[in-house]
Scaffold this motif. Sequence first.
Motif, PDB file in Angstrom:
ATOM      1  N   GLY A 284       0.828  -1.195   0.000  1.00 57.37           N
ATOM      2  CA  GLY A 284       0.000   0.000   0.000  1.00 57.37           C
ATOM      3  C   GLY A 284       0.857   1.236   0.000  1.00 57.37           C
ATOM      4  O   GLY A 284       2.033   1.163   0.364  1.00 57.37           O
ATOM      5  N   PRO A 285       0.352   2.381  -0.475  1.00 59.08           N
ATOM      6  CA  PRO A 285      -1.011   2.653  -0.920  1.00 59.08           C
ATOM      7  C   PRO A 285      -1.301   2.065  -2.307  1.00 59.08           C
ATOM      8  O   PRO A 285      -0.387   1.637  -3.010  1.00 59.08           O
ATOM      9  CB  PRO A 285      -1.053   4.173  -0.958  1.00 59.08           C
ATOM     10  N   VAL A 286      -2.599   2.068  -2.682  1.00 60.89           N
ATOM     11  CA  VAL A 286      -3.042   1.480  -3.935  1.00 60.89           C
ATOM     12  C   VAL A 286      -3.532   2.566  -4.880  1.00 60.89           C
ATOM     13  O   VAL A 286      -4.275   3.470  -4.479  1.00 60.89           O
ATOM     14  CB  VAL A 286      -4.178   0.458  -3.685  1.00 60.89           C
TER      15      VAL A 286
END
Length: 308
Positions: A284-286
């Motif tokens: 993450g982040p996505v």
Amino acid sequence: MAAELLLGIDGGGSTTRAALADAQGRILGVGTTGSSNLQIVGLEGVVAAVEVAIQAARRAAGVASDAPVKVACLGLAGTDRPGDRERVSTALRVRSLAERLLLVSDSELVLAAGCPEGWGLALVSGTGSICFGRAPDGRTARAGGWGYLLGDEGSGFAIAQQALRLAARTADGRAEAHELLEAALAFWGLTAPEELVPLVYQRMPGAPAALAWFAPRVLELASAGDPHATAIVEEAATELARSVEVVRARLELNASPLALGGGILLHSSLLRERLLGQLPSAVGPVTLVEEATRGAVHLALQELHARA
């Protein structure tokens, strides 16, 4: 003096998209055509699709068909192995598409577009599927991308194939996936299950993109609560998550950005939800990458500045 031009091309199993841009990376025009996956359409098919998409982009931009291009970056599915990439590169260079030609995999475009620092993970699920990763030190790794006969788990083809196999078993009385069977017949305008045989083996032999068109309907049934379609989506999410984790672990990445691309992942919130629910906290982040051609233009721009 004519303005310098760049080309960014995203070639997948279903669609090839070319973006013509200026030397600042601003996209001037976009053109699309069908598949340019080497493993599906062959070398001549790749060259033809690329040239058609480029000319369409030139027309959209109002740029002459013979206006020179400084750098072209092409991210083409099915060219991950060095031998395949060399074959395609040689065939395209003789067409003089640009002064400098950069050939990468389509998953690298997704990483370039969705991971701004140049490292992280890119997961693609369209007609086929693959996960590609790059570490901050430049090391790379991949999982998947074996093609529809050997792999592509979690892809549009795999989802459609599983659904049709279950539909066939239902027609025999060996399964109870009646909604999937009815959906398949309606999707292709068939009146009896037996008509699936000539459809698949005569009208669509070796055409995974055509079969993958049914995948969005399977995803719709899953979203509506059909248990058989839901089970197929769950398995797809598990396979995709496994690919991400294998690449992440191999590169020893933590807090790694993840870029998601490909029509199946982009258009199914249910598949994304099930996928993300299985990923470790180290991912993450996505970012969702709607236009992988922007990644191609970005890489072309980097190449332009690197050789300036």
